[in-house]
Design an enzyme around this catalytic site. Structure first.
Site, PDB file in Angstrom:
ATOM      1  N   ASP A   1       0.855  -1.177   0.000  1.00 13.72           N
ATOM      2  CA  ASP A   1       0.000   0.000   0.000  1.00 13.72           C
ATOM      3  C   ASP A   1       0.899   1.238   0.000  1.00 13.72           C
ATOM      4  OD1 ASP A   1      -2.425   1.586   0.427  1.00 13.72           O
ATOM      5  OD2 ASP A   1      -1.661   1.849   2.462  1.00 13.72           O
ATOM      6  N   ILE A   2       0.347   2.382  -0.379  1.00 11.97           N
ATOM      7  CA  ILE A   2       1.160   3.602  -0.497  1.00 11.97           C
ATOM      8  C   ILE A   2       0.947   4.544   0.684  1.00 11.97           C
ATOM      9  CG2 ILE A   2       1.667   5.620  -1.910  1.00 11.97           C
ATOM     10  CD1 ILE A   2       0.850   3.991  -4.365  1.00 11.97           C
ATOM     11  N   ASP A   3      -0.213   5.218   0.720  1.00  8.55           N
ATOM     12  CA  ASP A   3      -0.455   6.246   1.735  1.00  8.55           C
ATOM     13  C   ASP A   3      -0.597   5.628   3.121  1.00  8.55           C
ATOM     14  OD1 ASP A   3      -1.091   8.914   0.118  1.00  8.55           O
ATOM     15  OD2 ASP A   3      -1.973   7.231  -0.960  1.00  8.55           O
TER      16      ASP A   3
END
Length: 284
Positions: free
Chosen positions: A54-56
């Site tokens: 995942d990023i954020d």
């Protein structure tokens, strides 16, 4: 006196000074981390893994607005190194669109599952792979977008397949936002939409696809097929992926909170970045 004891105890455990609420110099933020929050030994060799990230809130620190996130020095090199060691089986799994992901990490492009499973790309050089995810109805999107007018500070993000209402700058508006969404859903009970509560964001998307459906599809294709997925995520929307890891013979790790069914936990994105960088130093 009590603070001195706490300080001494933390030093003995080799914890970074950030854990005492102190700030270290930004250029050394990840390098200063000296403890291993999740043993690398939990993972099989990288040659057998598919790294799904995942990023954020996982790779990147959260920012007041979605456009203000930034990629810390060294992260792109870490991700590129892991992609090489997994023979290309590294993918970013995000609620953001593929176009938004590419803007954040430009000029580097990575394989990715975007839009909560609505779109997918199997390689950084490849094109968008069609996923069965219809765009949200235009009239419905217009009604939902009008909720942003409830209060200054509510930010509207149109992701094509979904609509996000960010209220990090207007936390007082949280209840009003969800009440307004509930009224629209009550008025349109047959509308195929799903509400995703997140960290200071209310996201509304077309029902029928999730990050989990995207990951399942991703794992059917090379170079991910036949590998053990390793997923790291931080938000409610990542729990669908946590839940399917046993089915895929994989491992899940949460960030910021202890989630059910995960194999380990990271406190902050900087812990994740340092841990991933450490994987590159692990013997083959």
């Amino acid at each position: 006196m009590k603070q001195d004891v706490v300080q001494k105890d933390l030093v003995q455990k080799d914890l970074a000074p950030q854990d005492l609420g102190q700030q270290s110099p930004p250029q050394n933020k990840d390098a200063a981390l000296r403890f291993d929050p999740v043993p690398h030994a939990l993972l099989p060799p990288l040659s057998e893994c598919a790294m799904l990230l995942d990023i954020d809130g996982t790779l990147l620190d959260l920012a007041p607005t979605p456009r203000e996130v930034w990629v810390p020095p060294g992260l792109e090199a870490t991700l590129t190194g892991l992609k090489a060691k997994t023979s290309g089986a590294l993918a970013l799994v995000s609620g953001r669109s593929l176009n938004d992901i590419d803007l954040i990490f430009a000029p580097v492009r990575f394989p990715a599952v975007g839009g909560h499973g609505a779109e997918m790309r199997l390689s950084g050089e490849g094109e968008l792979m069609a996923v069965q995810a219809p765009p949200m109805d235009k009239d419905l999107k217009g009604r939902l977008a009008a909720i942003a007018k409830l209060s200054p500070g509510i930010l509207l993000e149109d992701k094509g397949y979904s609509l996000a209402l960010h209220y990090r700058l207007a936390p007082h508006a949280e209840q009003a936002i969800y009440d307004a969404v509930a009224l629209i859903r009550a008025d349109l009970p047959s509308a195929p939409i799903e509400v995703l509560p997140g960290k200071a964001v209310c996201e509304i998307k077309h029902a029928g696809f999730t990050k989990a459906t995207g990951v399942r599809e991703l794992m059917r294709h090379e170079p991910f097929k036949g590998r053990r997925p390793v997923f790291i995520g931080d938000d409610v929307t990542d729990e669908t992926v946590f839940a399917i890891m046993p089915d895929l013979g994989g491992l899940a790790f949460s960030v910021g909170r202890h989630s059910r069914g995960v194999a380990g936990h990271f406190e902050q994105p900087r812990d994740v970045r340092a841990w991933l960088a450490g994987l590159l130093q692990r013997p083959a």
